[in-house]
Motif scaffolding. Sequence first.
Motif, PDB file in Angstrom:
ATOM      1  N   LEU A  38       0.867  -1.196   0.000  1.00 36.37           N
ATOM      2  CA  LEU A  38       0.000   0.000   0.000  1.00 36.37           C
ATOM      3  C   LEU A  38       0.894   1.234   0.000  1.00 36.37           C
ATOM      4  O   LEU A  38       1.858   1.300   0.772  1.00 36.37           O
ATOM      5  CB  LEU A  38      -0.883   0.013   1.273  1.00 36.37           C
ATOM      6  N   TYR A  40       2.126   4.900   1.062  1.00 40.61           N
ATOM      7  CA  TYR A  40       2.018   5.671   2.310  1.00 40.61           C
ATOM      8  C   TYR A  40       2.673   7.012   2.060  1.00 40.61           C
ATOM      9  O   TYR A  40       3.855   7.079   1.728  1.00 40.61           O
ATOM     10  CB  TYR A  40       2.732   4.903   3.434  1.00 40.61           C
ATOM     11  N   GLY A  41       1.881   8.097   2.169  1.00 38.57           N
ATOM     12  CA  GLY A  41       2.420   9.439   1.907  1.00 38.57           C
ATOM     13  C   GLY A  41       2.974  10.062   3.165  1.00 38.57           C
ATOM     14  O   GLY A  41       4.015   9.663   3.678  1.00 38.57           O
ATOM     15  N   MET A  42       2.241  11.032   3.712  1.00 38.93           N
ATOM     16  CA  MET A  42       2.703  11.731   4.922  1.00 38.93           C
ATOM     17  C   MET A  42       2.031  11.185   6.185  1.00 38.93           C
ATOM     18  O   MET A  42       2.230  11.726   7.276  1.00 38.93           O
ATOM     19  CB  MET A  42       2.409  13.232   4.789  1.00 38.93           C
ATOM     20  N   SER A  45      -3.522  10.777   7.493  1.00 36.39           N
ATOM     21  CA  SER A  45      -4.874  10.245   7.632  1.00 36.39           C
ATOM     22  C   SER A  45      -5.099   9.903   9.099  1.00 36.39           C
ATOM     23  O   SER A  45      -4.150   9.621   9.836  1.00 36.39           O
ATOM     24  CB  SER A  45      -5.056   9.002   6.779  1.00 36.39           C
ATOM     25  N   PRO A 102      -6.724  20.806   2.379  1.00 38.65           N
ATOM     26  CA  PRO A 102      -7.283  20.374   3.659  1.00 38.65           C
ATOM     27  C   PRO A 102      -6.703  21.239   4.781  1.00 38.65           C
ATOM     28  O   PRO A 102      -5.920  22.160   4.514  1.00 38.65           O
ATOM     29  CB  PRO A 102      -6.806  18.918   3.771  1.00 38.65           C
ATOM     30  N   THR A 104      -4.401  20.793   6.873  1.00 36.67           N
ATOM     31  CA  THR A 104      -2.960  20.710   7.109  1.00 36.67           C
ATOM     32  C   THR A 104      -2.258  20.789   5.766  1.00 36.67           C
ATOM     33  O   THR A 104      -2.755  20.242   4.773  1.00 36.67           O
ATOM     34  CB  THR A 104      -2.548  19.419   7.858  1.00 36.67           C
ATOM     35  N   PHE A 106       0.753  19.566   5.384  1.00 37.96           N
ATOM     36  CA  PHE A 106       1.740  18.480   5.347  1.00 37.96           C
ATOM     37  C   PHE A 106       1.107  17.196   4.815  1.00 37.96           C
ATOM     38  O   PHE A 106       1.140  16.146   5.460  1.00 37.96           O
ATOM     39  CB  PHE A 106       2.367  18.300   6.735  1.00 37.96           C
ATOM     40  N   ASN A 115      -7.353  10.238  -1.313  1.00 35.71           N
ATOM     41  CA  ASN A 115      -8.500  10.499  -0.424  1.00 35.71           C
ATOM     42  C   ASN A 115      -9.432  11.558  -1.006  1.00 35.71           C
ATOM     43  O   ASN A 115     -10.416  11.912  -0.379  1.00 35.71           O
ATOM     44  CB  ASN A 115      -8.021  10.945   0.966  1.00 35.71           C
ATOM     45  N   VAL A 117      -9.275  14.845  -1.201  1.00 35.74           N
ATOM     46  CA  VAL A 117      -9.513  15.725  -0.049  1.00 35.74           C
ATOM     47  C   VAL A 117     -10.345  16.952  -0.431  1.00 35.74           C
ATOM     48  O   VAL A 117     -10.391  17.354  -1.599  1.00 35.74           O
ATOM     49  CB  VAL A 117      -8.178  16.169   0.603  1.00 35.74           C
ATOM     50  N   GLY A 164      -5.685   4.487  -2.412  1.00 32.42           N
ATOM     51  CA  GLY A 164      -4.362   3.905  -2.648  1.00 32.42           C
ATOM     52  C   GLY A 164      -4.388   2.479  -3.140  1.00 32.42           C
ATOM     53  O   GLY A 164      -3.342   1.834  -3.238  1.00 32.42           O
ATOM     54  N   TYR A 390     -16.245   9.494   6.557  1.00 33.59           N
ATOM     55  CA  TYR A 390     -15.057   9.741   5.726  1.00 33.59           C
ATOM     56  C   TYR A 390     -14.009   8.649   5.986  1.00 33.59           C
ATOM     57  O   TYR A 390     -13.446   8.594   7.082  1.00 33.59           O
ATOM     58  CB  TYR A 390     -14.504  11.114   6.101  1.00 33.59           C
ATOM     59  N   ALA A 392     -10.977   8.462   5.224  1.00 30.99           N
ATOM     60  CA  ALA A 392      -9.649   9.007   5.593  1.00 30.99           C
ATOM     61  C   ALA A 392      -9.530   9.236   7.092  1.00 30.99           C
ATOM     62  O   ALA A 392      -8.436   9.370   7.620  1.00 30.99           O
ATOM     63  CB  ALA A 392      -9.422  10.336   4.870  1.00 30.99           C
ATOM     64  N   LYS A 393     -10.688   9.293   7.769  1.00 31.93           N
ATOM     65  CA  LYS A 393     -10.669   9.599   9.201  1.00 31.93           C
ATOM     66  C   LYS A 393     -11.183   8.417  10.024  1.00 31.93           C
ATOM     67  O   LYS A 393     -11.485   8.590  11.196  1.00 31.93           O
ATOM     68  CB  LYS A 393     -11.565  10.814   9.480  1.00 31.93           C
TER      69      LYS A 393
HETATM   70  C1  LIG Z   1      -4.742  18.498  10.964  1.00 28.72           C
HETATM   71  C2  LIG Z   1      -5.408  17.760   9.840  1.00 28.72           C
HETATM   72  C3  LIG Z   1      -6.411  18.406   9.133  1.00 28.72           C
HETATM   73  C4  LIG Z   1      -7.043  17.754   8.059  1.00 28.72           C
HETATM   74  N1  LIG Z   1      -8.010  18.415   7.392  1.00 28.72           N
HETATM   75  C5  LIG Z   1      -8.636  17.819   6.354  1.00 28.72           C
HETATM   76  C6  LIG Z   1      -9.615  18.504   5.583  1.00 28.72           C
HETATM   77  O1  LIG Z   1      -9.945  19.657   5.860  1.00 28.72           O
HETATM   78  N2  LIG Z   1     -10.158  17.865   4.506  1.00 28.72           N
HETATM   79  C7  LIG Z   1      -9.776  16.596   4.151  1.00 28.72           C
HETATM   80  O2  LIG Z   1     -10.293  16.078   3.148  1.00 28.72           O
HETATM   81  N3  LIG Z   1      -8.852  15.921   4.853  1.00 28.72           N
HETATM   82  C8  LIG Z   1      -8.283  16.500   5.945  1.00 28.72           C
HETATM   83  N4  LIG Z   1      -7.313  15.817   6.647  1.00 28.72           N
HETATM   84  C9  LIG Z   1      -6.950  14.456   6.211  1.00 28.72           C
HETATM   85  C10 LIG Z   1      -5.813  14.481   5.184  1.00 28.72           C
HETATM   86  O3  LIG Z   1      -5.928  15.596   4.332  1.00 28.72           O
HETATM   87  C11 LIG Z   1      -5.881  13.236   4.305  1.00 28.72           C
HETATM   88  O4  LIG Z   1      -5.890  12.091   5.097  1.00 28.72           O
HETATM   89  C12 LIG Z   1      -4.735  13.161   3.279  1.00 28.72           C
HETATM   90  O5  LIG Z   1      -5.063  12.197   2.329  1.00 28.72           O
HETATM   91  C13 LIG Z   1      -3.413  12.801   3.925  1.00 28.72           C
HETATM   92  O6  LIG Z   1      -2.392  12.792   2.943  1.00 28.72           O
HETATM   93  P1  LIG Z   1      -1.048  11.969   3.219  1.00 28.72           P
HETATM   94  O7  LIG Z   1      -0.033  12.353   2.219  1.00 28.72           O
HETATM   95  O8  LIG Z   1      -0.665  12.109   4.649  1.00 28.72           O
HETATM   96  O9  LIG Z   1      -1.541  10.500   2.891  1.00 28.72           O
HETATM   97  P2  LIG Z   1      -1.508   9.186   3.799  1.00 28.72           P
HETATM   98  O10 LIG Z   1      -2.301   9.441   5.044  1.00 28.72           O
HETATM   99  O11 LIG Z   1      -0.136   8.701   3.961  1.00 28.72           O
HETATM  100  O12 LIG Z   1      -2.324   8.195   2.855  1.00 28.72           O
HETATM  101  C14 LIG Z   1      -3.677   8.461   2.554  1.00 28.72           C
HETATM  102  C15 LIG Z   1      -4.150   7.536   1.443  1.00 28.72           C
HETATM  103  O13 LIG Z   1      -3.455   7.899   0.252  1.00 28.72           O
HETATM  104  C16 LIG Z   1      -2.842   6.762  -0.323  1.00 28.72           C
HETATM  105  N5  LIG Z   1      -1.642   7.239  -1.008  1.00 28.72           N
HETATM  106  C17 LIG Z   1      -0.645   8.018  -0.506  1.00 28.72           C
HETATM  107  N6  LIG Z   1       0.283   8.235  -1.464  1.00 28.72           N
HETATM  108  C18 LIG Z   1      -0.126   7.608  -2.590  1.00 28.72           C
HETATM  109  C19 LIG Z   1       0.413   7.417  -3.904  1.00 28.72           C
HETATM  110  N7  LIG Z   1       1.572   7.960  -4.270  1.00 28.72           N
HETATM  111  N8  LIG Z   1      -0.269   6.658  -4.781  1.00 28.72           N
HETATM  112  C20 LIG Z   1      -1.468   6.101  -4.448  1.00 28.72           C
HETATM  113  N9  LIG Z   1      -2.018   6.239  -3.218  1.00 28.72           N
HETATM  114  C21 LIG Z   1      -1.365   6.976  -2.312  1.00 28.72           C
HETATM  115  C22 LIG Z   1      -2.581   5.839   0.852  1.00 28.72           C
HETATM  116  O14 LIG Z   1      -2.484   4.492   0.446  1.00 28.72           O
HETATM  117  C23 LIG Z   1      -3.823   6.085   1.691  1.00 28.72           C
HETATM  118  O15 LIG Z   1      -4.891   5.302   1.231  1.00 28.72           O
HETATM  119  C24 LIG Z   1      -6.661  16.430   7.713  1.00 28.72           C
HETATM  120  C25 LIG Z   1      -5.655  15.782   8.447  1.00 28.72           C
HETATM  121  C26 LIG Z   1      -5.037  16.430   9.497  1.00 28.72           C
HETATM  122  C27 LIG Z   1      -3.955  15.718  10.258  1.00 28.72           C
END
Ligand SMILES: Cc1cc2nc3c(=O)[nH]c(=O)nc-3n(C[C@H](O)[C@H](O)[C@H](O)COP(=O)(O)OP(=O)(O)OC[C@H]3O[C@@H](n4cnc5c(N)ncnc54)[C@H](O)[C@@H]3O)c2cc1C
Length: 431
Positions: A38, A40-42, A45, A102, A104, A106, A115, A117, A164, A390, A392-393
């Motif tokens: 799978l 994994y980005g940052m 989620s 979103p 954040t 990061f 997701n 977003v 993903g 959702y 993602a949460k």
């Molecule tokens: C403080 C905070 C506020 C937030 N606010 C919002 C908001 O307002 N709206 C909203 O929609 N979300 C929000 N989120 C959730 C966040 O935006 C999502 O979970 C986002 O997808 C996280 O991105 P990430 O890079 O960390 O992905 P990860 O959490 O690492 O992965 C998320 C998903 O993406 C997939 N993925 C990652 N990289 C790839 C790739 N290269 N190819 C294919 N699949 C991939 C993973 O397998 C997984 O299924 C928030 C989170 C936090 C911590």
Amino acid sequence: MLTEVLNWARFPRSKSLLIPVNSRQEEIPFRKFDGSFLPYGMGRSLGDSCLNDGNALLTTRGLSRIMAFDAATGRLTAEAGVTFDAIMRLSIPQGWFLPVTPGTRFVSLGGAVANDVHGKNHHCAGTFGCHVIRFELRRSDGSRMVCSPQENPEWFHATIGGLGLTGLIDWVEVQLKPIVNSLIDIETIRYGDVNEFYALSEESVSKYEYVAAWADTLSTRGLGRGLFFRGNHNQDPGRKTRKVPSGPYVSVPFVLPFSVFNQGTLKMFNSVFYSARPARKKAVGPLGPFFYPLDSLGAYHRIYGPGGMIQWQALIAPREAVREVLSASASLGGSFLTVMKVMGDLASPGLLSFSGSGATIALDFPYSQKVMDMLPRLDDIVAAAGGRLYPAKDARMSGTNFRKYFPQWQELERFIDPRFSSSFWRRVTAQ
Ligand SMILES: Cc1cc2nc3c(=O)[nH]c(=O)nc-3n(C[C@H](O)[C@H](O)[C@H](O)COP(=O)(O)OP(=O)(O)OC[C@H]3O[C@@H](n4cnc5c(N)ncnc54)[C@H](O)[C@@H]3O)c2cc1C
């Protein structure tokens, strides 16, 4: 060797084999490991959709190159591990901002697509996927596909919001939006209850690009009372500032041995946060604190204590069901941070996308067995109202409810890469 991997909520715990993907050319050793994979980005989620317990994660931080940016058109092509923070460092000084962001900055591009977003401008801009021009998808059989509404459109559709599971996104091309400067005209309004929240939302959606509210779930004076935030990009060409959001300024250095949130501290915090604001305030401020207030405190999730936190986010259309959720959340001891927003009806290109018309409500709780036992009540309110949670949460919704919320889930199955899986998918599709 399996390593402990966390999501942002620090719940649930998970162990995986970490396989870094550092370049688009590098082969992924799919044959050297028998389990599933799978991306994994940052790890931002707050559920198990980014976890693959006992199996492998393809970590994408090394896919960090911005491949092209045209400052005349705002088109950007970047590898999937590039963060929104990195994009803004390049684009804001040249007068371009993210089309959707979103709460954040990061997050990685790949995570934002997977997701699909949404942000404070969902009512007028839809989801992030609405602004994706194309991307490349790499499958475990070694094949690569460029996907767009014209090329391989069914894969484009399945991968946006596809959690993903359809393969690894290598790079993404996205359309940014022009800005005059990096300031936001912000208005904050204190409102008395959920009816006023809806009235303010209705009044604001045609005039304000960004709209969201913070609600006090413990107040006995007005159900869902809170602070309503609305804003537009400042249009004054005389103000030339192009400042990029910065911080975090301080960080929570370690996981607190207990959660600082209980009904007493929460009531006090909410009451002060609500009452200390003037009834209505206008200001011109920088982008960072408006879009990313939580990014100013690094690792803020550690304050929820050793058990981590549970975020519950739903999309619900009937107003009566939103009221029911707000009342029920008070009986859970109140949510530390409750965010509400009226969404728009711009369709997302994503097959399994969460967003849609109605109101979204996000509740944060420190992990406890009581919360785990009572949240299914809220899930059922959502199911009865024809809404959804959702992914993602989420780390706990039942498979029965997931399949009710997303009746199209089986359509995604034919696009899932046979070597890909996630803790989330195994949990919600187990019959
Ligand atoms: C403080 C905070 C506020 C937030 N606010 C919002 C908001 O307002 N709206 C909203 O929609 N979300 C929000 N989120 C959730 C966040 O935006 C999502 O979970 C986002 O997808 C996280 O991105 P990430 O890079 O960390 O992905 P990860 O959490 O690492 O992965 C998320 C998903 O993406 C997939 N993925 C990652 N990289 C790839 C790739 N290269 N190819 C294919 N699949 C991939 C993973 O397998 C997984 O299924 C928030 C989170 C936090 C911590």
